[in-house]
Design a protein around this motif. Structure first.
Motif, PDB file in Angstrom:
ATOM      1  N   TYR A   1      -0.555  11.869   2.280  1.00 23.44           N
ATOM      2  CA  TYR A   1      -1.126  10.751   3.024  1.00 23.44           C
ATOM      3  C   TYR A   1      -0.650  10.756   4.474  1.00 23.44           C
ATOM      4  CZ  TYR A   1      -2.325   5.943   4.308  1.00 23.44           C
ATOM      5  OH  TYR A   1      -2.830   4.832   4.954  1.00 23.44           O
ATOM      6  N   GLU A   2       0.632  11.003   4.669  1.00 23.10           N
ATOM      7  CA  GLU A   2       1.196  10.936   6.015  1.00 23.10           C
ATOM      8  C   GLU A   2       0.744  12.090   6.902  1.00 23.10           C
ATOM      9  OE1 GLU A   2       5.393  10.559   5.308  1.00 23.10           O
ATOM     10  OE2 GLU A   2       5.278   8.350   5.253  1.00 23.10           O
ATOM     11  N   GLN A   3       0.137  13.116   6.307  1.00 22.28           N
ATOM     12  CA  GLN A   3      -0.446  14.186   7.121  1.00 22.28           C
ATOM     13  C   GLN A   3      -1.689  13.696   7.858  1.00 22.28           C
ATOM     14  OE1 GLN A   3       1.312  17.236   7.308  1.00 22.28           O
ATOM     15  NE2 GLN A   3       2.657  15.822   6.209  1.00 22.28           N
ATOM     16  N   GLN A   4      -2.301  12.619   7.350  1.00 18.54           N
ATOM     17  CA  GLN A   4      -3.546  12.120   7.940  1.00 18.54           C
ATOM     18  C   GLN A   4      -3.401  10.761   8.620  1.00 18.54           C
ATOM     19  OE1 GLN A   4      -7.248  12.444   5.694  1.00 18.54           O
ATOM     20  NE2 GLN A   4      -6.184  13.620   4.098  1.00 18.54           N
ATOM     21  N   PHE A   5      -2.502   9.931   8.117  1.00 19.81           N
ATOM     22  CA  PHE A   5      -2.435   8.547   8.591  1.00 19.81           C
ATOM     23  C   PHE A   5      -1.024   8.192   9.037  1.00 19.81           C
ATOM     24  CE2 PHE A   5      -5.628   8.846   5.196  1.00 19.81           C
ATOM     25  CZ  PHE A   5      -6.764   8.421   5.876  1.00 19.81           C
ATOM     26  N   GLU A   6      -0.957   7.317  10.035  1.00 16.83           N
ATOM     27  CA  GLU A   6       0.340   6.903  10.569  1.00 16.83           C
ATOM     28  C   GLU A   6       0.838   5.615   9.925  1.00 16.83           C
ATOM     29  OE1 GLU A   6       0.011   6.604  14.763  1.00 16.83           O
ATOM     30  OE2 GLU A   6      -0.204   8.772  15.096  1.00 16.83           O
ATOM     31  N   ALA A   7      -0.067   4.813   9.359  1.00 17.86           N
ATOM     32  CA  ALA A   7       0.313   3.529   8.772  1.00 17.86           C
ATOM     33  C   ALA A   7      -0.353   3.378   7.406  1.00 17.86           C
ATOM     34  CB  ALA A   7      -0.093   2.376   9.697  1.00 17.86           C
ATOM     35  N   PHE A   8       0.197   2.447   6.610  1.00 16.25           N
ATOM     36  CA  PHE A   8      -0.344   2.183   5.281  1.00 16.25           C
ATOM     37  C   PHE A   8      -1.176   0.905   5.335  1.00 16.25           C
ATOM     38  CE2 PHE A   8       3.381   4.781   4.581  1.00 16.25           C
ATOM     39  CZ  PHE A   8       2.970   5.679   3.618  1.00 16.25           C
ATOM     40  N   THR A   9      -2.485   1.077   5.463  1.00 16.23           N
ATOM     41  CA  THR A   9      -3.386  -0.065   5.468  1.00 16.23           C
ATOM     42  C   THR A   9      -4.268  -0.004   4.233  1.00 16.23           C
ATOM     43  OG1 THR A   9      -5.174   1.068   6.651  1.00 16.23           O
ATOM     44  CG2 THR A   9      -3.456   0.006   7.992  1.00 16.23           C
ATOM     45  N   GLU A  10      -4.794  -1.139   3.830  1.00 22.28           N
ATOM     46  CA  GLU A  10      -5.641  -1.184   2.646  1.00 22.28           C
ATOM     47  C   GLU A  10      -6.820  -0.224   2.776  1.00 22.28           C
ATOM     48  OE1 GLU A  10      -8.030  -4.473  -0.106  1.00 22.28           O
ATOM     49  OE2 GLU A  10      -7.489  -4.971   1.953  1.00 22.28           O
ATOM     50  N   ARG A  11      -7.478  -0.255   3.909  1.00 21.83           N
ATOM     51  CA  ARG A  11      -8.671   0.565   4.109  1.00 21.83           C
ATOM     52  C   ARG A  11      -8.346   2.055   4.028  1.00 21.83           C
ATOM     53  NH1 ARG A  11     -13.628  -0.452   6.420  1.00 21.83           N
ATOM     54  NH2 ARG A  11     -14.699   1.353   7.287  1.00 21.83           N
ATOM     55  N   ASP A  12      -7.301   2.472   4.720  1.00 19.49           N
ATOM     56  CA  ASP A  12      -6.953   3.895   4.740  1.00 19.49           C
ATOM     57  C   ASP A  12      -6.464   4.374   3.373  1.00 19.49           C
ATOM     58  OD1 ASP A  12      -7.672   4.124   7.374  1.00 19.49           O
ATOM     59  OD2 ASP A  12      -5.623   3.976   8.153  1.00 19.49           O
ATOM     60  N   VAL A  13      -5.652   3.554   2.701  1.00 22.49           N
ATOM     61  CA  VAL A  13      -5.118   3.955   1.403  1.00 22.49           C
ATOM     62  C   VAL A  13      -6.245   4.082   0.379  1.00 22.49           C
ATOM     63  CG1 VAL A  13      -3.727   3.168  -0.561  1.00 22.49           C
ATOM     64  CG2 VAL A  13      -2.778   3.089   1.752  1.00 22.49           C
TER      65      VAL A  13
ATOM     66  N   TRP B   1       0.820  -1.210   0.000  1.00 19.89           N
ATOM     67  CA  TRP B   1       0.000   0.000   0.000  1.00 19.89           C
ATOM     68  C   TRP B   1       0.849   1.253   0.000  1.00 19.89           C
ATOM     69  CZ3 TRP B   1      -4.105  -1.593  -1.855  1.00 19.89           C
ATOM     70  CH2 TRP B   1      -4.597  -2.853  -1.527  1.00 19.89           C
ATOM     71  N   ALA B   2       2.019   1.204   0.616  1.00 18.08           N
ATOM     72  CA  ALA B   2       2.932   2.343   0.531  1.00 18.08           C
ATOM     73  C   ALA B   2       3.408   2.525  -0.905  1.00 18.08           C
ATOM     74  CB  ALA B   2       4.124   2.139   1.462  1.00 18.08           C
ATOM     75  N   ARG B   3       3.626   1.408  -1.610  1.00 23.58           N
ATOM     76  CA  ARG B   3       4.071   1.469  -2.992  1.00 23.58           C
ATOM     77  C   ARG B   3       3.022   2.145  -3.879  1.00 23.58           C
ATOM     78  NH1 ARG B   3       5.159  -3.941  -4.038  1.00 23.58           N
ATOM     79  NH2 ARG B   3       3.247  -4.176  -5.226  1.00 23.58           N
ATOM     80  N   LEU B   4       1.750   1.886  -3.614  1.00 25.63           N
ATOM     81  CA  LEU B   4       0.679   2.513  -4.381  1.00 25.63           C
ATOM     82  C   LEU B   4       0.635   4.017  -4.115  1.00 25.63           C
ATOM     83  CD1 LEU B   4      -1.781   2.531  -6.180  1.00 25.63           C
ATOM     84  CD2 LEU B   4      -3.149   1.688  -4.268  1.00 25.63           C
ATOM     85  N   ILE B   5       0.756   4.410  -2.869  1.00 23.87           N
ATOM     86  CA  ILE B   5       0.785   5.833  -2.525  1.00 23.87           C
ATOM     87  C   ILE B   5       1.964   6.523  -3.200  1.00 23.87           C
ATOM     88  CG2 ILE B   5       1.210   7.453  -0.631  1.00 23.87           C
ATOM     89  CD1 ILE B   5      -1.650   6.546  -0.691  1.00 23.87           C
ATOM     90  N   ASP B   6       3.120   5.867  -3.197  1.00 24.28           N
ATOM     91  CA  ASP B   6       4.306   6.447  -3.837  1.00 24.28           C
ATOM     92  C   ASP B   6       4.113   6.561  -5.350  1.00 24.28           C
ATOM     93  OD1 ASP B   6       5.659   6.784  -1.460  1.00 24.28           O
ATOM     94  OD2 ASP B   6       6.712   4.864  -1.582  1.00 24.28           O
ATOM     95  N   ALA B   7       3.433   5.569  -5.961  1.00 25.40           N
ATOM     96  CA  ALA B   7       3.201   5.612  -7.409  1.00 25.40           C
ATOM     97  C   ALA B   7       2.358   6.829  -7.790  1.00 25.40           C
ATOM     98  CB  ALA B   7       2.518   4.333  -7.872  1.00 25.40           C
TER      99      ALA B   7
END
Length: 319
Positions: free
Chosen positions: A60-72, A47-53
């Motif tokens: 994203y990191e302004q709102q969330f602390e971890a990369f989960t499927e639901r949050d992403v 999920w981090a890879r998708l955010i980076d793409a």
């Protein structure tokens, strides 16, 4: 009829944002299909890879602390504050289209407005409920409906060329982004890279078209060559540049004589087409193709700037 530069810009961004929404849905689809060893050891990796793409890590990191499927999926699909979420792209496109309602067929507004209202009612549970694949397929189908209406009812005049120019520039950038999202993994995958490239083909609905050309030679190099240089597949980079060049040449501006302000953009596209046509088979191996994609990324940014200077900063654009 005269069309002020702000109308040209609005049309251009209608095309870009509609295409961006569809392509983000396709990029999500790619990442669902790509599975690496690291994904099973660390679920955040995928999920981090998708955010980076999408180039969205900071937001994203302004709102969330971890990369989960639901949050992403919630962030890149429904977030009102992130300007490149699917919802924001549809909203931006709708807002631009609303300023042009008197100039464009009403069917285009009806389809896009219905999509905006439908997506605006969705929650992350709606994405996860059955299958994210089903949800994002609906996104692609609704975008295809809008493009179908556009192609069916728009007059082939400046408005048509502006909206298509925006769509094709966006499509080129997003095809590059999809390819970049997997090329970074090709040299580090323990298994053969072919499954990742196959996922790219399927995400752009290109599997059957590819098989017609490479039935006996399916490899990651051939897939990359097809996605970059096919002259007949609508989502290849070469095809998009060819169509973009046609639409730029189709724009007719009054009062500029033979020296049109968008001649530079036309030359840039022609140069990029020629550069791609000169690529050889060995240029499509992972070690070399990354540099090609980086060059295309910067070239698309430069082309977008040239088009903005040509069309959106004029006193008036004649149509």
């Amino acid at each position: 009829m005269s069309m002020l530069n702000r109308n040209a810009e609005a049309l251009f961004w209608v095309g870009r944002y509609v295409e961006r929404a569809e392509n983000h849905a396709r990029l999500i689809d790619v990442h669902y299909h790509i599975q690496q060893t690291a994904d099973f050891q660390d679920e955040e990796h995928k999920w981090a890879r998708l955010i980076d793409a999408l180039g969205a890590r900071y937001a994203y990191e302004q709102q969330f602390e971890a990369f989960t499927e639901r949050d992403v999926l919630s962030f890149i699909t429904l977030d009102r504050g992130y300007p490149n979420s699917l919802f924001s792209c549809v909203a931006h496109s709708r807002n631009n289209l609303r300023t042009l309602r008197e100039k464009l067929p009403s069917e285009m507004w009806d389809v896009l407005n219905a999509f905006y209202l439908w997506l605006g009612e969705k929650q992350v549970d709606d994405i996860m409920k059955d299958s994210p694949h089903v949800f994002y397929r609906q996104i692609k189908e609704r975008m295809a409906m809008f493009q179908g209406v556009e192609h069916s009812v728009m007059q082939r005049q400046n408005e048509w060329h502006f909206i298509e120019s925006g769509r094709l520039l966006e499509r080129t950038e997003n095809t590059v982004r999809i390819l970049q999202s997997v090329t970074g993994t090709l040299s580090v995958e323990a298994a053969a890279p072919y499954p990742s490239m196959l996922a790219v083909l399927k995400s752009v609905s290109g599997y059957q078209a590819f098989r017609r050309f490479y039935a006996d030679g399916m490899s990651e190099r051939h897939i990359m060559e097809f996605m970059i240089n096919s002259i007949s597949f609508p989502r290849s980079i070469q095809f998009s540049f060819t169509e973009l060049e046609k639409h730029l040449k189709g724009i007719q501006l009054e009062g500029y004589g033979q020296h049109l302000p968008h001649e530079k953009a036309i030359r840039q596209v022609g140069k990029l087409k020629a550069e791609l046509a000169c690529l050889d088979d060995e240029d499509f191996v992972p070690e070399r193709v990354s540099a090609i994609l980086s060059h295309l990324t910067s070239s698309c940014l430069g082309l977008g700037g040239t088009m903005a200077a040509a069309f959106f900063q004029l006193e008036e654009v004649g149509a």
